[in-house]
Design an enzyme around this catalytic site. Structure first.
Site, mmCIF file in Angstrom:
data_model
loop_
_atom_site.group_PDB
_atom_site.id
_atom_site.type_symbol
_atom_site.label_atom_id
_atom_site.label_comp_id
_atom_site.label_asym_id
_atom_site.label_seq_id
_atom_site.Cartn_x
_atom_site.Cartn_y
_atom_site.Cartn_z
ATOM 1 N N HIS A 191 6.839 -0.863 -5.502
ATOM 2 C CA HIS A 191 7.562 -1.749 -4.580
ATOM 3 C C HIS A 191 7.485 -3.180 -5.102
ATOM 4 O O HIS A 191 6.611 -3.537 -5.900
ATOM 5 C CB HIS A 191 7.021 -1.650 -3.143
ATOM 6 C CG HIS A 191 5.644 -2.202 -2.954
ATOM 7 N ND1 HIS A 191 5.392 -3.535 -2.723
ATOM 8 C CD2 HIS A 191 4.425 -1.581 -2.938
ATOM 9 C CE1 HIS A 191 4.095 -3.727 -2.565
ATOM 10 N NE2 HIS A 191 3.481 -2.561 -2.707
ATOM 11 N N CYS A 206 -0.944 0.312 -5.026
ATOM 12 C CA CYS A 206 0.481 0.412 -5.345
ATOM 13 C C CYS A 206 0.781 -0.194 -6.712
ATOM 14 O O CYS A 206 -0.020 -0.957 -7.262
ATOM 15 C CB CYS A 206 1.318 -0.295 -4.282
ATOM 16 S SG CYS A 206 1.419 0.604 -2.721
#
Length: 236
Positions: A191, A206
């Site tokens: 992301h 992430c």
């Protein structure tokens, strides 16, 4: 002012202008010569650098580890084009570092660590902190810089698959936006983030990306596409 006085004034002005133009004409070549000397490439070194063989291989030169005049000229030409100083044709760590970056850009999977025989796959190299999308031998996008999990929150390694996508995701766990989120392992996802992906210590697991890169990944990947994470992030 009389006509005669006006003529004398005009003649005097013309003479001053001629002297000035003459001085400029003499000075111009001198300035150019000085500029040319400053920009001229320095003499080539005859000394072989610590990365001589690597540099020779990169440039397609005979790989013998010895500094020949042709080697030095080729290395010096590379240094001048890339703005590397000093540009004396020495195969040092700075020059080799720039060449390694270019090799990575050409073929990030040169070491064969990411399995690309599975079709489209998003590769994540934790060691180099880069990611790219590949389909067989075809490089589709990247490599691009990423920020992976910090110490204690490492991005998990191994073979995975994209299983859920949320273009404007909101993390209830960390109370932050996660635009272009593509989840591949539990709560770990590609992301975009605001700010620099170079900032430390890292994410909570992430794979953080620049907005443009995350948007490109969104257009390239689909649910079921492969993701492969390998290596080890420095400091973890």
């Amino acid at each position: 002012m009389t006509i005669r006085a006006k003529k004398r004034t005009t003649s005097s002005a013309v003479r001053r202008l001629s002297v000035l133009l003459g001085a400029v004409g003499l000075a111009a070549p001198l300035t150019l010569a000085i500029g040319g000397t400053a920009q001229a490439a320095p003499a080539c070194t005859t000394k072989a650098g610590p990365h001589q063989k690597d540099v020779e291989k990169f440039l397609g030169l005979p790989v013998d580890g010895r500094q020949a005049p042709a080697d030095c000229r080729a290395i010096q030409d590379f240094q001048i084009k890339r703005g590397i100083r000093p540009n004396i044709g020495y195969a040092g760590p700075v020059t080799w570092g720039v060449m390694r970056e270019e090799l990575t850009a050409r073929n990030p999977n040169a070491a064969g660590r990411c399995p690309v025989n599975v079709g489209r796959v998003a590769c994540v190299d934790l060691t180099r902190q880069i990611s790219w999308v590949q389909d067989g031998k075809s490089l589709k996008f990247g490599p691009v810089p990423v920020r992976t999990g910090r110490d204690g929150h490492e991005t998990r390694t191994g073979a995975k698959k994209v299983y859920w996508r949320s273009i404007d995701h909101w993390s209830t766990l960390y109370d932050v936006r996660m635009p272009y989120a593509q989840f591949f392992d539990g709560g770990q996802a590609f992301h975009s983030i605001e700010g620099s992906v170079r900032s430390q210590p890292g994410s909570h697991g992430c794979v953080n990306m620049r907005p443009g890169d995350a948007k490109a990944y969104w257009s390239l990947l689909r649910n079921g596409d492969d993701v492969f994470v390998y290596g080890r992030k420095p400091g973890t």
